[in-house]
Design a protein around this motif. Structure first.
Motif, PDB file in Angstrom:
ATOM      1  N   GLN A   1      57.379  46.411  32.780  1.00 15.85           N
ATOM      2  CA  GLN A   1      56.372  46.701  31.764  1.00 15.85           C
ATOM      3  C   GLN A   1      55.539  45.460  31.430  1.00 15.85           C
ATOM      4  N   ILE A   2      54.227  45.693  31.303  1.00 21.48           N
ATOM      5  CA  ILE A   2      53.304  44.582  31.060  1.00 21.48           C
ATOM      6  C   ILE A   2      53.441  44.071  29.638  1.00 21.48           C
ATOM      7  N   LEU A   3      53.489  42.756  29.485  1.00 22.31           N
ATOM      8  CA  LEU A   3      53.425  42.182  28.154  1.00 22.31           C
ATOM      9  C   LEU A   3      51.966  41.827  27.856  1.00 22.31           C
TER      10      LEU A   3
ATOM     11  N   LEU B   1      46.966  41.797  41.393  1.00 24.97           N
ATOM     12  CA  LEU B   1      48.068  42.705  41.063  1.00 24.97           C
ATOM     13  C   LEU B   1      48.505  43.475  42.307  1.00 24.97           C
TER      14      LEU B   1
ATOM     15  N   TRP C   1      41.236  43.111  33.476  1.00 27.62           N
ATOM     16  CA  TRP C   1      42.156  43.733  34.439  1.00 27.62           C
ATOM     17  C   TRP C   1      41.468  44.049  35.750  1.00 27.62           C
ATOM     18  N   ASP C   2      40.218  44.482  35.656  1.00 24.83           N
ATOM     19  CA  ASP C   2      39.520  44.805  36.906  1.00 24.83           C
ATOM     20  C   ASP C   2      39.447  43.577  37.801  1.00 24.83           C
TER      21      ASP C   2
ATOM     22  N   THR D   1      55.265  39.729  31.856  1.00 23.62           N
ATOM     23  CA  THR D   1      55.875  41.055  31.693  1.00 23.62           C
ATOM     24  C   THR D   1      57.037  40.976  30.719  1.00 23.62           C
TER      25      THR D   1
ATOM     26  N   LEU E   1      49.757  36.994  34.511  1.00 22.56           N
ATOM     27  CA  LEU E   1      50.353  38.181  33.923  1.00 22.56           C
ATOM     28  C   LEU E   1      51.728  37.821  33.394  1.00 22.56           C
TER      29      LEU E   1
ATOM     30  N   GLU F   1      41.288  39.529  28.466  1.00 20.16           N
ATOM     31  CA  GLU F   1      41.930  40.013  29.669  1.00 20.16           C
ATOM     32  C   GLU F   1      40.899  40.810  30.468  1.00 20.16           C
TER      33      GLU F   1
ATOM     34  N   GLY G   1      42.779  42.889  39.339  1.00 18.84           N
ATOM     35  CA  GLY G   1      43.264  43.975  40.202  1.00 18.84           C
ATOM     36  C   GLY G   1      43.751  43.557  41.574  1.00 18.84           C
TER      37      GLY G   1
END
Lengths: 451, 882
Positions: free
Chosen positions: B353-355, B339, B332-333, B273, B271, B330, B336
């Protein structure tokens, strides 16, 4: 009295079974991915049965649900025997000869079926010899008959159904020197069972149905929504064609007494069934068999009772109606279930619930951040929520269980209400049958990569 | 989109930083990415062609050119530092459990630090330090073990409290921590720029770099590399270096003669940011939270955080696949859980904030170690790949070792753990690799306790007795794909499940192995040792004997039926292999070596035996099941089964004879045991295996026979001070250094490999000495157990490391084996180690920071032996590596 969610789950999952067609080199070349099945009893003991097996000497897979009445003996026998009759009916002449020769010379037999059984699905050890002999007589006749034609699946199914019912009837008439077996064959013949069987071979799906269980195809439309296609007709009073058929088969004078209160002769709900010799044999035959039978049979009021207006038997047949369907890419799954399910749920709902269950997770839109301003915290919340949603779906690892959960626990909004589920499942044995019937479900998933 | 951002980023930096270099290749990079004619044509020939312009390829080019090789061409199918290198997180971390990896990472760190000064290319090198966090006591123990290793190498490193960790990185939530390790000199780099810097330096040294040139295959003649076919034509070359990263496997298989490079790609996510409202300091240490499976570094005022999930997504199993490349999105799940872990570690980052989420495939190997070295079948074909997500940390050091290997014939350190030849075709199945990397990737973060075994890719090679042994409670481990028994769980006894059995303390099998050891000492045990590598060498005349006399240090011109223990040495006198050779007839020999020697030893012999059709070398490993009968009653069992006298007069030690056992004839019986206990090894043609095993077990009943496993064997051999190749012995250890002078016949009348080096050692003395240590104040029940790699201290000063250890049920003490050096107190220079030096020291062994007193011995306890034998008879060698 209240069942906790884990208690509910342990009841619902007690009979669940899943089978995945083994992959070769990471690929499944069969048109069937696998199936999930489950049963929830209302009767004690349960009168429903289920079977699943892969044909080893021909291609294809057999799956069936069997709803017994007046006891479970007939359903049990049919669940053990019917697939052998079907498999034998499908075998080419050479294979039949090979098998017969093997038996004759005491060599090991080619395995005909590979069963996919839940540990609770039992086979009767005592009757196996008797059943085997009947089956052997059948294939010997097939060998003698050798028509030279290739076996048609529809015909094979019809022949198998009829032959088995005939054997059940004969075995009861002949009796058995062993008193246990003698009583068993009589119980099988005097009880009854419906059968709904699917034979899948590549894109060819055949459904043979006798009685009021049902086969339903789950179809995914282009917009992703789900619809249901019936692949069987119920053989009961709601089916006009069936009422017509029965009336055609008997003199006009009986027209009024044939179907009363939506029942055959005012007694039987399904219009076709295995066993139930009370609706098939002549009165004389019934009396003779009962009199010479064991005391237990004589003491049973039900068996001794002759249906009213019983003039021109047989009134009942085990001959199935066979529907052939060529699988299409949009055909995603098949549901076979006894009437316990269809009484509580509309087929459209069944299609939707199973369809969403089977694909729900995969079709969840992936998240993309793109150009939006998303913080780590927001993303985390979003993902947690998605996971929760997935895990509630995945509480059931088995589509049949998932369907039973809905069938028993659905509230007026169509979602599972735990309180209702808990109440329904904690009903005492004697009350359960009044609120629900035995439910047996098989969900077969098709392999879209192959179809 | 994932790649685009970084691509732009590094291109911009590239253009700003490398005006000079640009001119040397081509002007095309200043325009668009559309295809353009290649302005510089490929040379028709070169000494070396390197395929791959990532960190490994450029590092090899850099080091080769530094060492004076100039005629080098580096080919990159896309652009320099594309592939995994471009996307990697740029963390240079020396906190590695294995000593050779630690050395590579340390060297890389020093190299990158001065690279900007050397080349003028800004590398983004920042010494931030790193914090490895421990959420459990076990994790803290594993960190302490690493800290001990770092400290003795002179790398600053501290075990600190959670509070101290919070002071070093204010964002860390320390509530669930029990401690941490701080390595202040760990660093961050911009990996793409390090690559460009290495390329720049190499290019200045004459290396030609051609981008957008892809290698289709390597041409080979008579087992040697002759050239490279590319999409832009052919280059003749003597050496080819496969640095193709995740494509190395495919490239290896593209030629006529496949080179098996077992690695497999997995998706890897991290990730990025936007900067924090108050940009994070670029000097904040990198945080590694292995229990949370994540790493976090500062990145342009924000953070970069990735991890190693439990459910990795392998890809490219079927080879390069445009669809799969395209689908690298990407997920995301999937990210998860990582994260969650990140926000648990640094809750303050919620508002960051996500980049973007970058999906950057990494390649992994079957044993989590990188792959380097020369192909066993194709000379001149070198490989450096499979960096297991640590390409930046290892790239510098690995490139140096490989360059040394090519230039000098061998690297300056023992790299056997990384040698391509530890693998063979059997680890090259795509299914195996796919399954194994799915286990390996999560293991990057899992606790590594002594003696853990891989769970995937098992039951590949098995003995015919596998099912029999399994039914009797065997617990298995795997070596080179072969299942071997660790020990037998007696009926009715339950062991802990896999997860709960992980421990740094006394393991749950302690009593089980104790009982097996006792049976070996008092009665008789059977151990299935079929996994060992077995070769037969025969000839029509004296060629076999002559060749072996040259390749082995002991005298093999012994009477037929004798067994000789001997090293297969290199020019420096170091052990390339340690084996037992039986002279079957005047002209044929049977050679037994460790299991993982199958590829290496074969290649070594093939490359050195004369090309003579009258001399044959055959791998007969699969033909024989080997049963080791250990214990004083082995004699009785065997003589009853064969009706042949087996006593020492008739069947002396180190003897080999074909005889019948039960109904089976032609069983090769050798009076060796690999442990020093009395006994025999039976080499049984596999179809007789079950019969002979059954006979032995039935007959053995009255002598109290039972099955035993390798753990018992290990305890026995270590308390007897037997060195095992691969564990204690390596290419940098000579027989003189491990008390095996008696296995070297300097005067045998023929020359042999390593003779000169050994003669010199004999005159001048050795610089390290294999020593046995008995732990004195160590409580077996309460204290941490030694494993291997523990630092040894003499009079308070570091002198070396242990190489293996075991609990001796006889001494009721732990025994560690290891090497003692003599470093000059002032200069650190290595001095000669004498017997007096060993004997006159006070020793301590450091286990995870805690030191235990140890007694040093140069010879085994003779009292341990049940019967007195000649010294050279008891100093048997053994072969296996735990």
């Amino acid at each position: 009295f209240y069942l906790t969610p884990p208690q509910v789950n342990s009841i619902l999952k007690a009979n669940e079974y899943s089978f995945k067609v083994p992959e070769f080199d990471g690929k499944n070349v069969s048109s069937v991915l696998g199936f999930d099945s489950n049963q929830l009893p209302a009767n004690a003991p349960i009168e429903d049965r289920r079977s699943a097996a892969t044909c080893l000497q021909t291609r294809g897979m057999l799956l069936g649900v069997f709803d017994g009445h007046a006891g479970c003996a007939c359903a049990q026998a049919v669940s053990e025997r019917l697939f052998y009759y079907i498999a034998v009916s499908l075998l080419p002449h050479e294979t039949l000869l090979e098998i017969e020769n093997a038996v004759e010379s005491g060599r090991a037999l080619l395995p005909i079926l590979q069963w996919h059984k839940h540990p609770n699905d039992y086979f009767s050890k005592e009757a196996s010899k008797l059943y085997f002999n009947s089956l052997r007589t059948y294939w010997q006749e097939l060998i003698d008959l050798n028509s030279g034609e290739t076996t048609d699946v529809r015909e094979a199914l019809i022949n198998a159904f009829k032959r088995l019912d005939n054997d059940i009837s004969l075995e009861a008439q002949v009796g058995d020197p062993n008193s246990f077996l003698n009583y068993l064959v009589l119980r099988v013949a005097f009880s009854g069972a419906t059968a709904c069987v699917a034979h899948v071979d590549g894109v060819d799906l055949h459904i043979a149905n006798t009685g009021d269980s049902r086969a339903m195809l789950g179809v995914q439309e282009e917009d992703g929504s789900w619809s249901a296609v019936n692949l069987s007709y119920d053989h009961n009073a709601q089916n006009e064609h069936e009422v017509e058929r029965v009336k055609m088969e008997h003199p006009k004078s009986e027209e009024k007494s044939l179907v009363k209160q939506d029942r055959l002769l005012g007694l039987l709900m399904p219009f076709r069934a295995f066993g139930d010799v009370k609706f098939k044999w002549s009165i004389e035959l019934q009396k003779r068999v009962i009199e010479s039978g064991p005391d237990q049979l004589n003491d049973n009021e039900y068996t001794k009772f002759i249906p009213p207006n019983y003039y021109t038997p047989p009134y009942l047949t085990a001959e199935p109606e066979v529907i052939h369907h060529k699988l299409r890419p949009q055909d995603k799954f098949l549901v076979l279930a006894t009437d316990g399910l269809w009484e509580t749920m509309h087929r459209q709902d069944v299609a939707r619930i199973v369809g969403e269950y089977l694909t729900g997770v995969h079709h969840q839109q992936p998240i993309a951040v793109g150009g939006y301003k998303v913080t780590l915290g927001q993303m985390h919340g979003l993902l947690t929520e998605r996971r929760a949603r997935i895990s509630s779906v995945f509480e059931d690892q088995n589509a049949a269980t998932h369907l039973i959960r809905h069938a028993v626990g659905n509230n007026e909004f169509g979602t599972v209400d735990h309180e209702r589920l808990s109440k329904m499942l904690s009903l005492p044995e004697e009350l359960a049958r009044m609120y629900r019937d035995d439910i047996t479900i098989i969900v077969v998933q098709f392999n879209s990569h192959v179809i | 989109a994932a790649g685009m951002f970084l691509r732009l980023l590094s291109d911009l930096q590239w253009r700003a930083a490398h005006p000079k270099w640009r001119g040397m290749t081509s002007p095309r990079r200043s325009t668009s990415t559309t295809a353009e004619p290649h302005p510089v044509s490929l040379p028709a020939q070169a000494q070396v062609v390197i395929c791959g312009g990532g960190i490994t390829g450029t590092s090899v080019a850099y080091h080769l050119s530094k060492m004076g090789w100039k005629d080098i061409v580096l080919l990159e199918q896309g652009r320099l530092s594309a592939g995994t290198t471009r996307f990697c997180a740029g963390i240079v971390s020396t906190a590695r459990p294995m000593s050779i990896e630690l050395k590579m990472a340390h060297y890389s760190n020093k190299l990158y630090q001065q690279l900007e000064q050397e080349t003028g290319v800004p590398t983004g090198y920042t010494k931030t330090g790193s914090l490895s966090l421990a959420q459990t006591q076990d994790r803290l123990i594993s960190l302490k073990r690493i800290a001990s290793s770092l400290n003795v190498m002179g790398i600053p490193c501290e075990i600190i409290s959670p509070k101290q960790a919070a002071q070093l990185h204010p964002l860390i939530n320390i509530h669930d921590l029990v401690g941490a390790m701080y390595v202040p000199e760990d660093a961050l780099v911009t990996s793409a720029n390090v690559t460009l810097a290495l390329a720049t330096a190499a290019s200045r040294n004459g290396v030609q770099i051609h981008e957008r040139t892809s290698v289709s295959h390597v041409t080979v003649q008579k087992g040697r590399v002759t050239g490279v076919e590319t999409d832009r034509g052919r280059i003749q070359c003597q050496y080819f270096v496969n640095c193709a990263g995740q494509w190395a496997y495919e490239l290896g298989h593209s030629g006529e003669e496949p080179v098996h490079i077992p690695l497999h790609a997995c998706e890897h996510f991290y990730l990025l940011t936007h900067p924090w409202t108050e940009p994070l300091s670029s000097s904040l240490p990198t945080v590694v939270d292995p229990d949370g499976r994540i790493y976090i570094r500062n990145w342009q005022g924000g953070i970069l955080s990735g991890g190693f999930e439990k459910n990795p997504k392998p890809l490219f199993t079927e080879g390069r696949n445009q669809l799969e490349i395209h689908n690298l999105q990407e997920d995301w799940d999937h990210f998860g859980p990582l994260l969650s872990s990140l926000l648990r570690r640094m809750p303050g980052l919620e508002a960051l904030q996500i980049l973007q989420l970058v999906n950057c495939p990494e390649s992994f190997t079957p044993d989590m170690r990188c792959i380097m070295g020369e192909s066993p079948t194709t000379r001149g074909y070198f490989v450096l790949a499979g960096m297991n997500s640590a390409g930046i940390s290892y790239g510098g050091g690995a490139g140096k070792y490989l360059a040394e290997w090519m230039v000098n014939g061998y690297p300056s350190d023992n790299v056997w753990p990384l040698d391509l030849k530890r693998f063979g075709p059997l680890q090259s199945s795509r299914t195996f690799l796919r399954h194994r990397v799915m286990e390996v990737m999560p293991l990057m973060c899992d606790l590594k306790v002594p003696r853990w075994d891989f769970q995937t890719g098992r039951q590949l090679r098995t003995s015919p007795l596998y099912d029999r042994l399994d039914a009797q409670g065997a617990r298995w481990m795997e070596k080179h794909g072969f299942e071997r028994v660790k020990y037998f769980v007696p009926p009715g006894k339950d062991l802990l499940d896999l997860d709960h059995s992980k421990t740094f303390y006394k393991p749950d099998w302690f009593d089980i192995v104790g009982a097996e050891v006792k049976c070996c000492k008092e009665a008789v045990c059977v151990i299935d040792m079929s996994s060992f590598t077995k070769f037969e060498i025969s000839s029509t005349g004296d060629q076999a004997l002559e060749s072996l006399q040259y390749l082995f240090s002991n005298d093999l011109d012994v009477p037929v039926g004798h067994v000789v223990h001997t090293g297969m040495l290199n020019e420096k006198g170091g052990y390339e292999n340690d084996c037992s050779i039986a002279r079957l007839s005047k002209r044929s020999f049977f050679m037994i070596s460790p299991t993982d020697q199958q590829v290496h030893c074969w290649a070594w012999l093939k490359n050195r035996l004369p090309d003579d059709s009258n001399l044959t070398l055959e791998d007969v490993t699969w033909k024989y099941t080997a049963l080791n009968l250990i214990g004083p009653r082995a004699v009785d069992v065997l003589s009853e089964l064969s009706y042949a006298p087996m006593t020492a007069e008739h069947f002396p030690s180190l003897f080999c004879k074909e005889m019948s056992v039960g109904y089976a004839n032609g069983i090769r019986v050798m009076s060796i045991t690999h442990t020093g206990e009395p006994g025999f090894v039976l080499y049984i043609p596999i179809e007789y295996a079950l019969h002979v095993y059954n006979e032995v077990m039935n007959m053995g009943q009255k002598y109290g026979i039972r099955n035993a496993g390798y753990y018992a064997l290990r305890s026995l051999r270590i308390e007897k001070f037997f060195a095992f190749w691969g564990q204690d012995l390596d290419a940098f250890t000579t027989p003189m250094e491990c008390g095996r002078e008696f296995q070297v016949k300097l005067e045998k009348g023929t020359e042999f490999v390593g003779q000169e080096a050994l003669l010199e050692q004999k005159q001048n003395g050795v610089y390290k000495r294999f020593t046995m240590f008995i732990l004195e104040d160590h409580d077996t029940d309460m204290d941490l157990w030694p494993w291997w790699g523990e630092p040894i201290f003499r009079n308070g000063r570091y002198v070396g490391k242990t190489t293996s250890s075991a609990y001796s049920y006889t001494l009721e003490r732990h025994v560690c084996l290891g090497f003692v050096h003599n470093f000059d107190e002032k200069t650190g220079e290595e001095l000669v180690v004498t017997t007096d030096f060993i004997n006159q020291g006070e020793y301590e062994i450091d286990i995870a920071g805690q030191r235990f007193q140890a007694k040093a011995k140069l010879y085994p306890f003779s009292s341990l032996f049940t019967q007195r034998r000649r010294k050279d008879e008891v100093e048997l060698s053994g072969y296996q590596r735990e």
